[in-house]
Write a protein that holds these residues in place. Structure first.
Motif, PDB file in Angstrom:
ATOM      1  N   PHE A 160      52.124  75.553  13.136  1.00 19.94           N
ATOM      2  CA  PHE A 160      51.491  74.254  13.292  1.00 19.94           C
ATOM      3  C   PHE A 160      51.047  74.059  14.734  1.00 19.94           C
ATOM      4  N   PHE A 161      50.272  72.999  14.956  1.00 17.15           N
ATOM      5  CA  PHE A 161      49.652  72.768  16.255  1.00 17.15           C
ATOM      6  C   PHE A 161      49.903  71.326  16.682  1.00 17.15           C
ATOM      7  N   GLU A 162      50.358  71.164  17.929  1.00 23.20           N
ATOM      8  CA  GLU A 162      50.648  69.850  18.476  1.00 23.20           C
ATOM      9  C   GLU A 162      49.788  69.564  19.707  1.00 23.20           C
ATOM     10  N   HIS A 163      49.675  68.284  20.010  1.00 23.38           N
ATOM     11  CA  HIS A 163      49.078  67.845  21.268  1.00 23.38           C
ATOM     12  C   HIS A 163      49.855  68.441  22.439  1.00 23.38           C
ATOM     13  N   LEU A 164      49.146  68.911  23.462  1.00 25.22           N
ATOM     14  CA  LEU A 164      49.804  69.449  24.654  1.00 25.22           C
ATOM     15  C   LEU A 164      50.264  68.281  25.517  1.00 25.22           C
ATOM     16  N   LEU A 165      51.570  68.177  25.677  1.00 29.99           N
ATOM     17  CA  LEU A 165      52.163  67.083  26.428  1.00 29.99           C
ATOM     18  C   LEU A 165      52.219  67.453  27.906  1.00 29.99           C
ATOM     19  N   LEU A 166      51.563  66.641  28.751  1.00 29.82           N
ATOM     20  CA  LEU A 166      51.552  66.865  30.190  1.00 29.82           C
ATOM     21  C   LEU A 166      51.913  65.566  30.899  1.00 29.82           C
ATOM     22  N   ASP A 167      52.508  65.696  32.094  1.00 34.17           N
ATOM     23  CA  ASP A 167      52.776  64.494  32.877  1.00 34.17           C
ATOM     24  C   ASP A 167      51.538  64.147  33.710  1.00 34.17           C
ATOM     25  N   LYS A 168      51.623  63.087  34.507  1.00 30.55           N
ATOM     26  CA  LYS A 168      50.450  62.615  35.236  1.00 30.55           C
ATOM     27  C   LYS A 168      49.968  63.597  36.293  1.00 30.55           C
ATOM     28  N   SER A 169      50.833  64.568  36.661  1.00 28.48           N
ATOM     29  CA  SER A 169      50.415  65.596  37.615  1.00 28.48           C
ATOM     30  C   SER A 169      49.818  66.816  36.920  1.00 28.48           C
ATOM     31  N   GLY A 170      49.740  66.759  35.584  1.00 28.10           N
ATOM     32  CA  GLY A 170      49.168  67.866  34.830  1.00 28.10           C
ATOM     33  C   GLY A 170      50.141  68.976  34.517  1.00 28.10           C
ATOM     34  N   GLN A 171      51.435  68.725  34.727  1.00 26.37           N
ATOM     35  CA  GLN A 171      52.451  69.732  34.472  1.00 26.37           C
ATOM     36  C   GLN A 171      53.162  69.480  33.143  1.00 26.37           C
ATOM     37  N   ILE A 172      53.671  70.562  32.546  1.00 30.30           N
ATOM     38  CA  ILE A 172      54.486  70.412  31.341  1.00 30.30           C
ATOM     39  C   ILE A 172      55.816  69.788  31.734  1.00 30.30           C
ATOM     40  N   PRO A 173      56.216  68.708  31.100  1.00 33.08           N
ATOM     41  CA  PRO A 173      57.440  68.016  31.523  1.00 33.08           C
ATOM     42  C   PRO A 173      58.691  68.834  31.236  1.00 33.08           C
ATOM     43  N   ALA A 174      59.746  68.499  31.966  1.00 33.30           N
ATOM     44  CA  ALA A 174      61.031  69.166  31.777  1.00 33.30           C
ATOM     45  C   ALA A 174      61.596  68.862  30.395  1.00 33.30           C
ATOM     46  N   ASP A 175      62.414  69.801  29.882  1.00 34.44           N
ATOM     47  CA  ASP A 175      63.140  69.590  28.633  1.00 34.44           C
ATOM     48  C   ASP A 175      64.454  68.882  28.954  1.00 34.44           C
TER      49      ASP A 175
END
Length: 338
Positions: free
Chosen positions: A187-202
């Motif tokens: 399946f395919f999900e929206h790419l979640l990024l923070d306001k700096s364009g980085q993938i957020p921490a888990d």
């Protein structure tokens, strides 16, 4: 040359299984012999009864044989639950079917938007995807491919990876029985990024005694998961940095600042763990928002090293005895992937 990649348990380094890519024309005879020997070893291991297989794996990873009849450590209790999962584990471990449960308990706004969950990954599906997205498989751990710019990736490349995932039997890695009931899907999900364009921490919240309404929570934070400086830091519920480690992750040089939305993170985890004696709730919290990641009932399959080792015993005391018993089914409605 034949190369291998290791499948790791989500957020916590555990035992790995090799994924072999197709050998190129430069493969050598010694490498082919190594591949044959590995296949023979893997076939032999697959014939072992699950309790024996897991006992040997526990000894390899933890350094001692587990007590399955009278488990006391965290790993022993998780290992036994891997062998005797509750009836709802499969539905809530499946990364697609769990979405409806989370929407009901926590709210639809906390579920990462689903772009597609096709029966077949076709060129038409690929063309309809946005420029950035995440491709995942629902039936195991670390089946994640981040696509930031679709123009740099080909449909054929992603389909080959997706087809490979679908051939993998995640149950065989560490015999977590409930994974056998999950039908593999991509399946395919929206790419979640923070306001700096980085993938957020888990944020991986180990929640003990959720049914009591006052769970004990420890938070494992995995930063830079897809980068070159991946770190794992552990905090208590009040964000006190703890001198311990789970798996092979090394702590950061400096603890992360307390999240502004820590109370909201704890509240979301408390709501999601309220039906369970133990569960690990995975969340993302970019820019003061909360998004659900997954529910994990048997993290590391009961073969996850702690540093120091005494934490294995301390966390074992936090796992309620009821966790080991067969529980009546929860009032979870039948779910279908969106």
């Amino acid at each position: 040359m034949t190369t291998t990649n290791s499948v790791q348990f989500p957020g916590e380094s555990g035992p790995s299984v090799p994924q072999q890519k197709a050998p190129s024309s430069t493969s050598t005879a010694p490498l082919r012999r190594q591949s044959t020997v590995r296949k023979i070893k893997e076939a032999a291991k697959s014939l072992l009864p699950a309790p024996l297989f897991l006992s040997l794996l526990h000894h390899k990873e933890i350094g001692r044989y587990p007590s399955l009849l009278r488990p006391t450590t965290f790993n022993e209790k998780i290992l036994r639950k891997s062998l005797r999962p509750d009836p709802w584990f499969a539905e809530l471990t499946d990364k697609l079917t769990v979405r409806k449960y989370v929407a009901r308990v926590l709210g639809e706004e906390h579920v990462i938007p689903l772009l597609a969950a096709p029966d077949t990954f076709s060129k038409e599906v690929f063309d309809a995807l946005p420029n950035s997205f995440v491709m995942k498989a629902n039936h195991g751990s670390s089946y994640v491919e981040v696509v930031r710019d679709k123009s740099t990736r080909s449909f054929e490349e992603l389909r080959e990876l997706a087809d490979h995932w679908l051939t993998l039997d995640f149950y065989k890695i560490a015999r977590e029985k409930h994974y056998r009931q999950i039908e593999p899907r991509v399946f395919f999900e929206h790419l979640l990024l923070d306001k700096s364009g980085q993938i957020p921490a888990d944020y991986k919240l180990h929640c003990f005694g959720g049914r009591s309404g006052r769970p004990t929570i420890y938070i494992l934070v995995i930063s830079d998961r897809f980068g070159s400086n991946t770190r794992g830091d552990i905090y208590d519920a009040n964000w006190n940095h703890l001198d311990m480690a789970i798996g092979a992750y090394k702590p950061s040089a400096e603890p992360s600042p307390r999240p502004e939305n820590l109370e909201a993170i704890r509240d979301a985890a408390t709501r999601l763990c309220s039906d369970f004696d133990y569960v690990r709730v995975d969340l993302y919290a970019p820019d003061n928002q909360i998004y659900f990641g997954e529910l994990t009932f048997t993290p590391g399959a009961g073969v996850l090293p702690f540093t120091p080792d005494k934490v294995d015993y301390e966390w074992g005391k936090l796992v309620p005895d009821a966790f080991l018993s067969a529980r009546p089914p929860l009032p979870i409605p039948a779910t279908q992937a969106a």
